[in-house]
Design an enzyme around this catalytic site. Structure first.
Site, PDB file in Angstrom:
ATOM      1  N   GLY A 172     -18.815   9.542 -54.569  1.00  0.00           N
ATOM      2  CA  GLY A 172     -18.799   8.230 -53.923  1.00  0.00           C
ATOM      3  C   GLY A 172     -19.973   8.054 -52.967  1.00  0.00           C
ATOM      4  N   GLN A 173     -20.016   6.878 -52.359  1.00  0.00           N
ATOM      5  CA  GLN A 173     -21.105   6.604 -51.392  1.00  0.00           C
ATOM      6  C   GLN A 173     -21.158   7.695 -50.320  1.00  0.00           C
ATOM      7  OE1 GLN A 173     -22.278   2.801 -48.863  1.00  0.00           O
ATOM      8  NE2 GLN A 173     -20.588   3.837 -47.851  1.00  0.00           N
ATOM      9  N   ASP A 174     -20.046   7.898 -49.625  1.00  0.00           N
ATOM     10  CA  ASP A 174     -20.055   8.835 -48.491  1.00  0.00           C
ATOM     11  C   ASP A 174     -20.206  10.276 -48.958  1.00  0.00           C
ATOM     12  OD1 ASP A 174     -19.573   6.548 -47.120  1.00  0.00           O
ATOM     13  OD2 ASP A 174     -17.663   7.172 -46.230  1.00  0.00           O
TER      14      ASP A 174
ATOM     15  N   ASP B  50      -8.175  16.139 -60.062  1.00  0.00           N
ATOM     16  CA  ASP B  50      -7.732  14.776 -59.767  1.00  0.00           C
ATOM     17  C   ASP B  50      -6.777  14.862 -58.586  1.00  0.00           C
ATOM     18  OD1 ASP B  50      -7.629  11.935 -61.442  1.00  0.00           O
ATOM     19  OD2 ASP B  50      -5.958  12.235 -60.062  1.00  0.00           O
TER      20      ASP B  50
ATOM     21  N   SER C 239     -10.799   2.865 -52.995  1.00  0.00           N
ATOM     22  CA  SER C 239     -11.232   2.451 -51.657  1.00  0.00           C
ATOM     23  C   SER C 239     -11.439   0.941 -51.521  1.00  0.00           C
ATOM     24  CB  SER C 239     -12.526   3.196 -51.296  1.00  0.00           C
ATOM     25  OG  SER C 239     -13.584   2.713 -52.098  1.00  0.00           O
TER      26      SER C 239
ATOM     27  N   SER D  74      -9.428   4.730 -41.762  1.00  0.00           N
ATOM     28  CA  SER D  74     -10.154   3.457 -41.880  1.00  0.00           C
ATOM     29  C   SER D  74      -9.702   2.469 -40.820  1.00  0.00           C
ATOM     30  CB  SER D  74      -9.851   2.883 -43.267  1.00  0.00           C
ATOM     31  OG  SER D  74     -10.142   1.517 -43.306  1.00  0.00           O
TER      32      SER D  74
ATOM     33  N   GLU E 195      -8.983  -0.354 -41.461  1.00  0.00           N
ATOM     34  CA  GLU E 195      -7.928  -1.174 -42.084  1.00  0.00           C
ATOM     35  C   GLU E 195      -6.539  -0.820 -41.543  1.00  0.00           C
ATOM     36  OE1 GLU E 195      -7.330  -3.651 -44.702  1.00  0.00           O
ATOM     37  OE2 GLU E 195      -9.343  -4.230 -44.107  1.00  0.00           O
TER      38      GLU E 195
ATOM     39  N   TYR F 261      -3.666  -0.848 -49.116  1.00  0.00           N
ATOM     40  CA  TYR F 261      -4.638   0.204 -48.773  1.00  0.00           C
ATOM     41  C   TYR F 261      -4.487   0.599 -47.306  1.00  0.00           C
ATOM     42  CZ  TYR F 261      -9.274   2.082 -47.515  1.00  0.00           C
ATOM     43  OH  TYR F 261     -10.304   2.845 -47.014  1.00  0.00           O
TER      44      TYR F 261
ATOM     45  N   HIS G  24     -19.033   0.834 -43.557  1.00  0.00           N
ATOM     46  CA  HIS G  24     -20.399   1.359 -43.517  1.00  0.00           C
ATOM     47  C   HIS G  24     -21.000   1.235 -44.913  1.00  0.00           C
ATOM     48  CE1 HIS G  24     -17.405   4.596 -43.719  1.00  0.00           C
ATOM     49  NE2 HIS G  24     -18.197   5.148 -44.635  1.00  0.00           N
TER      50      HIS G  24
HETATM   51  P1  NAP Z   1     -16.197   5.236 -52.840  1.00  0.00           P
HETATM   52  O1  NAP Z   1     -17.676   5.057 -52.938  1.00  0.00           O
HETATM   53  O2  NAP Z   1     -15.301   4.241 -53.485  1.00  0.00           O
HETATM   54  O3  NAP Z   1     -15.859   6.696 -53.430  1.00  0.00           O
HETATM   55  C1  NAP Z   1     -14.546   7.096 -53.709  1.00  0.00           C
HETATM   56  C2  NAP Z   1     -14.577   8.490 -54.292  1.00  0.00           C
HETATM   57  O4  NAP Z   1     -13.231   8.908 -54.601  1.00  0.00           O
HETATM   58  C3  NAP Z   1     -15.358   8.606 -55.604  1.00  0.00           C
HETATM   59  O5  NAP Z   1     -15.999   9.857 -55.630  1.00  0.00           O
HETATM   60  C4  NAP Z   1     -14.255   8.578 -56.649  1.00  0.00           C
HETATM   61  O6  NAP Z   1     -14.595   9.168 -57.874  1.00  0.00           O
HETATM   62  C5  NAP Z   1     -13.184   9.398 -55.936  1.00  0.00           C
HETATM   63  N1  NAP Z   1     -11.828   9.219 -56.480  1.00  0.00           N
HETATM   64  C6  NAP Z   1     -11.125   8.065 -56.551  1.00  0.00           C
HETATM   65  N2  NAP Z   1      -9.912   8.303 -57.080  1.00  0.00           N
HETATM   66  C7  NAP Z   1      -9.858   9.634 -57.361  1.00  0.00           C
HETATM   67  C8  NAP Z   1      -8.880  10.489 -57.945  1.00  0.00           C
HETATM   68  N3  NAP Z   1      -7.703  10.021 -58.357  1.00  0.00           N
HETATM   69  N4  NAP Z   1      -9.138  11.811 -58.071  1.00  0.00           N
HETATM   70  C9  NAP Z   1     -10.336  12.309 -57.677  1.00  0.00           C
HETATM   71  N5  NAP Z   1     -11.316  11.543 -57.124  1.00  0.00           N
HETATM   72  C10 NAP Z   1     -11.065  10.219 -56.980  1.00  0.00           C
HETATM   73  O7  NAP Z   1     -15.757   5.331 -51.315  1.00  0.00           O
HETATM   74  P2  NAP Z   1     -16.647   5.592 -49.998  1.00  0.00           P
HETATM   75  O8  NAP Z   1     -17.188   4.306 -49.515  1.00  0.00           O
HETATM   76  O9  NAP Z   1     -17.547   6.742 -50.249  1.00  0.00           O
HETATM   77  O10 NAP Z   1     -15.502   6.005 -48.957  1.00  0.00           O
HETATM   78  C11 NAP Z   1     -15.060   7.345 -48.836  1.00  0.00           C
HETATM   79  C12 NAP Z   1     -13.671   7.367 -48.208  1.00  0.00           C
HETATM   80  O11 NAP Z   1     -13.728   6.758 -46.919  1.00  0.00           O
HETATM   81  C13 NAP Z   1     -12.599   6.584 -48.973  1.00  0.00           C
HETATM   82  O12 NAP Z   1     -11.379   7.275 -48.813  1.00  0.00           O
HETATM   83  C14 NAP Z   1     -12.536   5.247 -48.265  1.00  0.00           C
HETATM   84  O13 NAP Z   1     -11.249   4.672 -48.420  1.00  0.00           O
HETATM   85  C15 NAP Z   1     -12.795   5.673 -46.832  1.00  0.00           C
HETATM   86  N6  NAP Z   1     -13.440   4.672 -45.983  1.00  0.00           N
HETATM   87  C16 NAP Z   1     -14.597   4.072 -46.386  1.00  0.00           C
HETATM   88  C17 NAP Z   1     -15.208   3.150 -45.542  1.00  0.00           C
HETATM   89  C18 NAP Z   1     -16.479   2.470 -45.962  1.00  0.00           C
HETATM   90  O14 NAP Z   1     -16.835   1.462 -45.313  1.00  0.00           O
HETATM   91  N7  NAP Z   1     -17.208   2.978 -46.945  1.00  0.00           N
HETATM   92  C19 NAP Z   1     -14.645   2.862 -44.288  1.00  0.00           C
HETATM   93  C20 NAP Z   1     -13.471   3.507 -43.912  1.00  0.00           C
HETATM   94  C21 NAP Z   1     -12.885   4.425 -44.756  1.00  0.00           C
HETATM   95  P3  NAP Z   1     -15.330   8.336 -59.064  1.00  0.00           P
HETATM   96  O15 NAP Z   1     -16.804   8.375 -58.739  1.00  0.00           O
HETATM   97  O16 NAP Z   1     -14.972   9.110 -60.264  1.00  0.00           O
HETATM   98  O17 NAP Z   1     -14.788   6.941 -59.040  1.00  0.00           O
HETATM   99  N1  GDD Z   2     -15.431  -7.273 -52.031  1.00  0.00           N
HETATM  100  C1  GDD Z   2     -15.645  -8.574 -51.758  1.00  0.00           C
HETATM  101  N2  GDD Z   2     -16.140  -9.389 -52.734  1.00  0.00           N
HETATM  102  N3  GDD Z   2     -15.355  -9.044 -50.514  1.00  0.00           N
HETATM  103  C2  GDD Z   2     -15.607 -10.342 -50.248  1.00  0.00           C
HETATM  104  C3  GDD Z   2     -16.127 -11.214 -51.209  1.00  0.00           C
HETATM  105  C4  GDD Z   2     -16.405 -10.714 -52.520  1.00  0.00           C
HETATM  106  O1  GDD Z   2     -16.854 -11.419 -53.409  1.00  0.00           O
HETATM  107  N4  GDD Z   2     -16.275 -12.426 -50.631  1.00  0.00           N
HETATM  108  C5  GDD Z   2     -15.873 -12.325 -49.372  1.00  0.00           C
HETATM  109  N5  GDD Z   2     -15.460 -11.059 -49.130  1.00  0.00           N
HETATM  110  C6  GDD Z   2     -14.908 -10.570 -47.859  1.00  0.00           C
HETATM  111  C7  GDD Z   2     -13.562  -9.843 -48.000  1.00  0.00           C
HETATM  112  O2  GDD Z   2     -12.503 -10.793 -48.107  1.00  0.00           O
HETATM  113  C8  GDD Z   2     -13.542  -9.055 -46.693  1.00  0.00           C
HETATM  114  O3  GDD Z   2     -13.063  -9.882 -45.643  1.00  0.00           O
HETATM  115  C9  GDD Z   2     -15.024  -8.745 -46.420  1.00  0.00           C
HETATM  116  O4  GDD Z   2     -15.777  -9.588 -47.317  1.00  0.00           O
HETATM  117  C10 GDD Z   2     -15.407  -7.295 -46.669  1.00  0.00           C
HETATM  118  O5  GDD Z   2     -14.937  -6.921 -47.953  1.00  0.00           O
HETATM  119  P1  GDD Z   2     -15.352  -5.521 -48.627  1.00  0.00           P
HETATM  120  O6  GDD Z   2     -16.820  -5.375 -48.663  1.00  0.00           O
HETATM  121  O7  GDD Z   2     -14.614  -5.421 -49.927  1.00  0.00           O
HETATM  122  O8  GDD Z   2     -14.830  -4.427 -47.570  1.00  0.00           O
HETATM  123  P2  GDD Z   2     -13.421  -4.261 -46.826  1.00  0.00           P
HETATM  124  O9  GDD Z   2     -13.647  -4.552 -45.371  1.00  0.00           O
HETATM  125  O10 GDD Z   2     -12.346  -4.990 -47.493  1.00  0.00           O
HETATM  126  O11 GDD Z   2     -13.141  -2.704 -47.032  1.00  0.00           O
HETATM  127  C11 GDD Z   2     -14.156  -1.715 -46.786  1.00  0.00           C
HETATM  128  O12 GDD Z   2     -14.132  -1.317 -45.439  1.00  0.00           O
HETATM  129  C12 GDD Z   2     -12.922  -0.658 -45.022  1.00  0.00           C
HETATM  130  C13 GDD Z   2     -13.077  -0.306 -43.542  1.00  0.00           C
HETATM  131  O13 GDD Z   2     -12.752  -1.424 -42.764  1.00  0.00           O
HETATM  132  C14 GDD Z   2     -13.883  -0.537 -47.731  1.00  0.00           C
HETATM  133  O14 GDD Z   2     -14.965   0.337 -47.683  1.00  0.00           O
HETATM  134  C15 GDD Z   2     -12.642   0.229 -47.352  1.00  0.00           C
HETATM  135  O15 GDD Z   2     -12.545   1.414 -48.130  1.00  0.00           O
HETATM  136  C16 GDD Z   2     -12.737   0.597 -45.866  1.00  0.00           C
HETATM  137  O16 GDD Z   2     -11.596   1.301 -45.453  1.00  0.00           O
END
Ligand code: NAP
Ligand code: GDD
Length: 331
Positions: A14-16, A66, A92, A133, A135, A157, A187
């Site tokens: 994933g991204q992180d 998994d 996610s 998160s 969330e 979520y 992020h």
């Molecule tokens: P991401 O890009 O969606 O990556 C998710 C990762 O989880 C991918 O490697 C995915 O594998 C793996 N995965 C999903 N389901 C799985 C399963 N059943 N078994 C094994 N691996 C599985 O997410 P991210 O942005 O890097 O975020 C990392 C974590 O931080 C997540 O838990 C997310 O909820 C949390 N988080 C993210 C943010 C943010 O803003 N990015 C903020 C707060 C918390 P595949 O590549 O095979 O799909």
């Molecule tokens: N995805 C998406 N697509 N979001 C949209 C769109 C669209 O076309 N249009 C508007 N949005 C609004 C969503 O309704 C939300 O309010 C905001 O954009 C951000 O949406 P996302 O980028 O999907 O992120 P998120 O805030 O729902 O969730 C992400 O951040 C969380 C931390 O606060 C994810 O990375 C989660 O995994 C993470 O926990």
């Protein structure tokens, strides 16, 4: 850093996970990642590491597994003997969690419990990072939020992350496990998944500017988020596990911007008037949205010395520039 540092990462593709792998490898760790079976073997975010013969098979190892498969996870622990686990894997996407709530909760909630149980059984102590998160705060009781703000999630979520966050605290308090919840706000980066709003906007702005797309369809433009830069946030994860005490930390910039602000900045970066190209589609609206999500990162700033390195404007520009480069490769 001694050779005894072994990290296990769930969600390495994933991204992180990809940025964290780079950071840990730079810091001398052996890195083991859990990957799931997919029909396409290309794991684009870590492909550069996999192709590096000095790294792959030497200090980076991938294991099929998994989150639902507890026996395999246990075996991966036995084989890799991690000193630290970064549990990042799971569905996610918050919007999609309304469509697939059961699997989202299984992955974000129950799988975390499963891994905490495996960690608890290890003979050698293992430090545990849980990807919590913002969330979890949902319809917030206060803004900005701190580590003590009550959890009031507004999505499946968010509920699953709240469950896992509290369990991580219980395992820390009850069993003395070194567990940290990183309560991370949004992020972003050029490696962000394409169906998250920032990447979707940056990609569309670049593609429209180069004549590959005609418009961009979005949901709610008024939603506000506290957006930071992903490499800064994985550094925070690592810093949490280096501290002498396990604890929970908010990681955020403390600033919030609307989706509209992001659109304006992205289209300004390619000199286009966004109003001409952006359309609304209610299918992207969510049944419920968190309100006033903005984090107070004072604790991690003061205790661990963490701080973000990018402004909102720099983040948007970097994402759009990466998309322009990607488009140039296509042409
Ligand atoms: P991401 O890009 O969606 O990556 C998710 C990762 O989880 C991918 O490697 C995915 O594998 C793996 N995965 C999903 N389901 C799985 C399963 N059943 N078994 C094994 N691996 C599985 O997410 P991210 O942005 O890097 O975020 C990392 C974590 O931080 C997540 O838990 C997310 O909820 C949390 N988080 C993210 C943010 C943010 O803003 N990015 C903020 C707060 C918390 P595949 O590549 O095979 O799909
Ligand atoms: N995805 C998406 N697509 N979001 C949209 C769109 C669209 O076309 N249009 C508007 N949005 C609004 C969503 O309704 C939300 O309010 C905001 O954009 C951000 O949406 P996302 O980028 O999907 O992120 P998120 O805030 O729902 O969730 C992400 O951040 C969380 C931390 O606060 C994810 O990375 C989660 O995994 C993470 O926990």
């Amino acid at each position: 850093m001694s050779a005894a540092n072994v990290a296990l990462i769930t969600g390495i593709t994933g991204q992180d996970g990809s940025y964290l792998s780079e950071l840990l490898l730079e810091n001398g760790y052996a890195v083991h990642g859990v990957v799931r079976r997919t029909s396409n073997l290309l794991r684009s975010r870590i492909e550069h590491l996999r192709r590096d013969e000095k790294i792959y098979g030497q200090r980076l190892f991938l294991h099929y597994g998994d989150l639902s498969d507890g026996t395999t996870l246990r075996r991966i622990f036995r084989e890799s003997q991690p000193t630290a686990i970064y549990h990042l894997a799971g569905q996610s996407h918050v919007g999609l969690s309304f469509e697939i709530p059961e699997s989202t909760c299984e992955e974000a909630g129950m799988a975390t419990l499963r891994l905490l149980e495996v960690a608890r059984d290890q003979e050698q102590p293992v430090k545990f990072y849980h990807a919590s998160s913002s969330e979890i705060f949902g319809s917030v009781a206060e803004a900005p939020q701190t580590e003590t703000t009550p959890m009031m999630p507004t999505s499946p979520y968010g509920c699953a992350k709240a469950f896992a966050t509290q369990l991580a605290r219980v395992y820390r308090q009850s069993y003395g496990l070194f567990v940290c919840n990183g309560i991370l706000y949004n992020h972003e980066s050029p490696r962000r998944g394409e169906n998250f709003v920032t990447r979707k906007i940056a990609r569309a702005a670049a593609r429209i500017a180069r004549g590959l797309d005609l418009d961009l369809t979005l949901g709610n433009l008024e939603s506000r988020r506290d957006w930071g830069y992903a490499p800064d946030y994985v550094r925070a994860m690592w810093m949490m596990l280096q501290h002498k005490q396990p604890d929970d930390y908010i990681v955020a910039t403390g600033e919030h911007h609307s989706v509209r602000d992001f659109v304006e900045a992205a289209f300004a970066a390619v000199n286009l008037p966004w109003e001409k190209f952006v359309k609304h589609d209610s299918s992207f609206d969510r049944p419920a949205e968190p309100s006033r999500l903005v984090g107070c990162a004072d604790k991690i700033r003061k205790t661990l010395g963490w701080k973000p390195t990018r402004t909102f404007e720099q983040l948007v520009r970097e994402m759009v520039e990466a998309e322009l480069k990607a488009v140039e490769k296509l042409c």
